[in-house]
Scaffold this motif. Structure first.
Motif, PDB file in Angstrom:
ATOM      1  N   GLU A   1      42.342   7.250 -85.056  1.00  0.00           N
ATOM      2  CA  GLU A   1      44.067   7.291 -85.397  1.00  0.00           C
ATOM      3  C   GLU A   1      44.357   8.268 -84.577  1.00  0.00           C
ATOM      4  N   PHE A   2      45.746   8.141 -83.934  1.00  0.00           N
ATOM      5  CA  PHE A   2      46.529   9.177 -83.400  1.00  0.00           C
ATOM      6  C   PHE A   2      47.526   9.579 -84.450  1.00  0.00           C
ATOM      7  N   THR A   3      47.510  10.807 -84.814  1.00  0.00           N
ATOM      8  CA  THR A   3      48.208  11.589 -86.029  1.00  0.00           C
ATOM      9  C   THR A   3      48.984  12.594 -85.355  1.00  0.00           C
ATOM     10  N   PHE A   4      50.197  12.821 -85.865  1.00  0.00           N
ATOM     11  CA  PHE A   4      50.794  13.990 -85.494  1.00  0.00           C
ATOM     12  C   PHE A   4      51.646  14.514 -86.617  1.00  0.00           C
ATOM     13  N   GLY A   5      51.824  16.123 -86.615  1.00  0.00           N
ATOM     14  CA  GLY A   5      52.815  16.583 -87.398  1.00  0.00           C
ATOM     15  C   GLY A   5      54.012  16.954 -86.773  1.00  0.00           C
ATOM     16  N   TYR A   6      55.346  16.825 -87.410  1.00  0.00           N
ATOM     17  CA  TYR A   6      56.658  17.165 -86.890  1.00  0.00           C
ATOM     18  C   TYR A   6      57.345  17.473 -87.655  1.00  0.00           C
ATOM     19  N   GLU A   7      58.470  18.071 -87.220  1.00  0.00           N
ATOM     20  CA  GLU A   7      59.679  18.729 -87.924  1.00  0.00           C
ATOM     21  C   GLU A   7      58.839  19.903 -88.857  1.00  0.00           C
ATOM     22  N   GLU A   8      59.398  19.856 -89.947  1.00  0.00           N
ATOM     23  CA  GLU A   8      58.776  20.994 -91.107  1.00  0.00           C
ATOM     24  C   GLU A   8      57.631  20.784 -91.576  1.00  0.00           C
ATOM     25  N   ASP A   9      57.466  19.657 -92.380  1.00  0.00           N
ATOM     26  CA  ASP A   9      56.150  19.333 -92.997  1.00  0.00           C
ATOM     27  C   ASP A   9      56.006  17.685 -92.870  1.00  0.00           C
ATOM     28  N   ARG A  10      56.521  17.053 -91.874  1.00  0.00           N
ATOM     29  CA  ARG A  10      56.219  15.576 -91.976  1.00  0.00           C
ATOM     30  C   ARG A  10      55.145  15.142 -91.202  1.00  0.00           C
ATOM     31  N   VAL A  11      54.468  14.257 -91.440  1.00  0.00           N
ATOM     32  CA  VAL A  11      53.325  13.734 -90.602  1.00  0.00           C
ATOM     33  C   VAL A  11      53.679  12.183 -90.500  1.00  0.00           C
ATOM     34  N   ASP A  12      52.931  11.641 -89.157  1.00  0.00           N
ATOM     35  CA  ASP A  12      53.214  10.286 -88.841  1.00  0.00           C
ATOM     36  C   ASP A  12      51.952   9.902 -88.198  1.00  0.00           C
ATOM     37  N   TYR A  13      52.102   8.582 -87.896  1.00  0.00           N
ATOM     38  CA  TYR A  13      50.740   7.943 -87.322  1.00  0.00           C
ATOM     39  C   TYR A  13      51.184   6.857 -86.310  1.00  0.00           C
ATOM     40  N   LEU A  14      50.493   6.714 -85.226  1.00  0.00           N
ATOM     41  CA  LEU A  14      50.619   5.597 -84.313  1.00  0.00           C
ATOM     42  C   LEU A  14      49.795   4.297 -84.784  1.00  0.00           C
ATOM     43  N   SER A  15      50.223   3.103 -84.632  1.00  0.00           N
ATOM     44  CA  SER A  15      49.719   1.830 -84.756  1.00  0.00           C
ATOM     45  C   SER A  15      48.169   1.792 -84.629  1.00  0.00           C
ATOM     46  N   LEU A  16      47.562   1.368 -85.689  1.00  0.00           N
ATOM     47  CA  LEU A  16      45.806   1.368 -85.449  1.00  0.00           C
ATOM     48  C   LEU A  16      45.616   0.086 -84.395  1.00  0.00           C
TER      49      LEU A  16
ATOM     50  N   ILE B   1      44.252  13.827 -92.340  1.00  0.00           N
ATOM     51  CA  ILE B   1      42.877  12.876 -92.857  1.00  0.00           C
ATOM     52  C   ILE B   1      43.904  12.075 -93.988  1.00  0.00           C
ATOM     53  N   PRO B   2      43.717  10.549 -93.659  1.00  0.00           N
ATOM     54  CA  PRO B   2      44.463   9.566 -94.599  1.00  0.00           C
ATOM     55  C   PRO B   2      43.918   9.603 -96.044  1.00  0.00           C
ATOM     56  N   MET B   3      44.215  10.359 -96.923  1.00  0.00           N
ATOM     57  CA  MET B   3      43.580  10.451 -98.390  1.00  0.00           C
ATOM     58  C   MET B   3      44.488   9.475 -99.288  1.00  0.00           C
ATOM     59  N   GLY B   4      45.587   9.016 -98.554  1.00  0.00           N
ATOM     60  CA  GLY B   4      46.128   8.216 -99.400  1.00  0.00           C
ATOM     61  C   GLY B   4      47.507   8.505 -99.726  1.00  0.00           C
ATOM     62  N   TRP B   5      48.702   7.779 -99.926  1.00  0.00           N
ATOM     63  CA  TRP B   5      49.974   8.418-100.002  1.00  0.00           C
ATOM     64  C   TRP B   5      50.386   8.537-101.147  1.00  0.00           C
ATOM     65  N   GLY B   6      51.319   9.273-101.541  1.00  0.00           N
ATOM     66  CA  GLY B   6      51.937   9.377-103.020  1.00  0.00           C
ATOM     67  C   GLY B   6      50.815  10.047-104.009  1.00  0.00           C
ATOM     68  N   ILE B   7      51.028   9.387-105.187  1.00  0.00           N
ATOM     69  CA  ILE B   7      50.108   9.650-106.191  1.00  0.00           C
ATOM     70  C   ILE B   7      48.623   9.564-105.958  1.00  0.00           C
TER      71      ILE B   7
END
Length: 609
Positions: free
Chosen positions: A228-243, A338-344
């Motif tokens: 997957e294409f992953t990138f960090g942007y702004e101060e602490d945000r992380v996003d992904y491109l479509s799989l 690394i996609p460890m899961g979102w939130g809790i």
């Protein structure tokens, strides 16, 4: 997942868990194969070399045309006799090509791919690293076409490689590589010298970094779900491109860019955040074509700034394992790629399962560590299992009374529901108590579903018949492919499915709730779960299937222990019978619900008159 029950009211909990499982499998599932862009381009790729004499002559002719057309800059395009420069550090072997000053081989020496070949992140022209420079008179210089002269310097803790392309005594383009002798990082300084009167400041240098991600695992379908294409942007945000398919985005303020190839990553870390970049991800693999060499194409393009008319930009690259601990010690928040899961769910993995598994695997084999961790998790959830079992007993005891109510008020849904709720209240039973335990286990279920597929430590670790806990445990190759199942038979998913089937049998016989009018047949739905696991987990990490097998087996054992040594069925039955004889006022939510139903019934009768 193991605590799902058949009470129609508990069906809500089952649906929530089943939908999340289905959604996760659907999101990560394959789509139709996308046609990849050809690597043979003039502007976006590097033309693969041909062995034919005709191609060599054609390439030489094109190169000569460039020399002639660029006039005073033509010397930049004159071929030299310098061969590739080879550099080896503790972890990585590099080869840098004089044409384009590009790394044409990047091999991780401590790892191998599924075919036991050296694991390369760059090889066979799968990568393009280019800076496009525009001059004041409209000429365009692509560094991929320029020939550089190397100078290698062996420093104390690193190798410095200067790749220089000069067209006058004071004007040159320099790629300055620094390869530390330890670790997985290297830096490259992109520099121009004395070109302030030549470069067009209104058209800043355009940087392109493109990679075709190699297939490194046995199951390209499974590996592609986590490439997957992953990138960090702004101060602490992380996003992904479509799989899946092709995805293009333009983003601002980018801090780092990760080309994650499941268990290995190539990460770009600019010295300053990127103002704006064009990001592209293209899916190259499909379930129907499992012999693809590449999984995805990743591409990044953005403008570099000029300082006093010259280029002077530093880029840092990480090329190594997609390992949480390895990335966390580096500057920045690269571990969030690394996609460890979102939130809790991600919090549970980072705070609980990662440290716990790291501790257990430090003195146990990895397969045994998974089993021990499963035992710990099931023991921690045993109070939930206990409450769930007691709830089943209560609902089973009340079944005859509920059937009487259903038959007596079969034509009056409101009255039937009122009497049923009154029975639950007088008996001290709560139909939702079976659903709540299932919901409480949902964070654990999803967290571990996310944990095992990205646990780098499981890669190449064997256990019993599984030679790699991060991949499927094939015990028989079919010789043909079954849609959604694959071309092999994995044993751990079969064992896990059998365990789920027997657990389903236990809970079905224990709860034994009648089929409610208009509700789905719960037996059919619950028996589909083992079949779903058998199909969908056939290509998943065997470590995950091992966990589910042991988890369900332990749940069955716990329920047998609770039934035979902890819970007294007769005592619970006697207490329920005593409670049923005592009148009990319905209050709280139940009271409000009954009043609302009565009001709705009155309005319904009034409408008929």
């Amino acid at each position: 997942m193991e605590e799902k029950k058949f009470d129609p009211l508990q069906f809500i909990g089952f649906i929530l868990i089943a939908l999340i499982l289905t959604w996760m499998l659907y999101r990560n599932g394959p789509v139709e194969e996308q046609k990849s862009e050809s690597n043979t381009t003039t502007e976006q790729g590097v033309t693969p070399p041909s062995s034919s004499e005709e191609s060599k002559n054609s390439a030489a002719f094109i190169q000569q045309q460039k020399v002639e057309s660029f006039g005073d800059l033509g010397t930049l395009f004159k071929p030299n006799s310098v061969e590739n420069i080879s550099i080896s550090t503790e972890n990585i072997s590099y080869e840098v090509q004089s044409k384009g000053a590009q790394i044409v081989v990047l091999q991780l020496d401590k790892f191998e791919n599924f075919a036991d070949n050296p694991l390369r992140l760059i090889s066979e022209s799968n990568s393009d690293f280019n800076v496009k420079l525009s001059t004041l008179d409209g000429r365009v210089l692509n560094t991929r076409d320029i020939f550089f002269t190397p100078t290698l310097i062996d420093q104390t803790d690193s190798y410095k490689l200067l790749m220089t392309a000069s067209f006058s005594a004071r004007q040159s383009i320099v790629f300055e590589y620094v390869f530390p002798k330890q670790g997985y990082l290297y830096t490259v300084n992109l520099i121009t010298q004395g070109m302030q009167t030549l470069l067009n400041s209104n058209t800043p240098p355009d940087f392109t970094w493109k990679t075709d991600a190699f297939r490194n695992s046995r199951s390209i379908d499974y590996e592609n779900r986590y490439t997957e294409f992953t990138f960090g942007y702004e101060e602490d945000r992380v996003d992904y491109l479509s799989l899946n398919g092709e995805d293009k985005e333009s983003r601002d303020g980018i801090r780092w860019i990760s080309y994650r190839q499941h268990f290995f990553s190539s990460i770009l870390i600019p010295s300053t955040p990127i103002a704006s970049a064009e990001l592209t991800s293209i899916d190259l693999a499909s379930e129907e074509n499992l012999e693809e060499k590449f999984t995805k194409t990743f591409k990044t393009s953005y403008f570099l700034g000029l300082t006093y008319g010259n280029l002077n930009t530093q880029l840092t690259f990480y090329n190594g394992p997609t390992d949480y601990d390895s990335l966390k010690v580096l500057d920045g928040d690269l571990e969030t790629s690394i996609p460890m899961g979102w939130g809790i769910f991600g919090w549970i993995n980072r705070v609980i399962f990662l440290p716990l598994f790291g501790f257990l695997s430090s003195f146990l084999s990895f397969g045994i560590a998974i089993i021990v961790m499963t035992v710990i998790v099931r023991l921690a959830m045993s109070p939930v299992t206990y409450k769930s079992y007691v709830s089943q007993i209560k609902m089973k005891v009340l079944r005859p009374d509920i059937e009487i109510i259903n038959n007596k008020y079969k034509d009056d849904a409101v009255k039937r529901q009122q009497e049923t709720m009154s029975l639950y209240s007088r008996a001290g039973a709560n139909p939702m108590s079976g659903c709540v335990p299932a919901l409480l286990q949902l964070p654990i279920f999803y967290a571990l579903f996310s944990f095992f597929p990205v646990a780098f430590v499981l890669r190449d670790k064997s256990f019993l018949w599984a030679d790699d806990l991060s991949s499927y445990d094939s015990v028989y190759d079919l010789g043909f492919s079954i849609p959604f199942y694959g071309d092999h038979i994995s044993l751990f998913p079969i064992l896990a499915s059998i365990a789920i089937f027997f657990y389903t049998q236990m809970t079905t016989g224990q709860q034994a709730m009648p089929q409610q009018p208009g509700m789905p047949n719960m037996k059919i739905i619950m028996y589909l779960m083992p079949l779903m696991m058998l199909f969908f987990f056939n290509n998943y990490a065997s470590g995950l299937s091992l966990y589910y097998f042991v988890s369900n087996l332990l749940t069955i054992i716990l329920m047998l222990v609770i039934k035979n040594y902890i819970v007294n069925d007769q005592k619970i039955l006697s207490k329920i019978e005593e409670n049923k004889k005592k009148p009990k006022k319905v209050g709280g939510f139940s009271s409000r619900l009954q009043k609302a139903m009565e009001q709705a019934e009155k309005q319904k009768k009034a409408g008929r008159k």
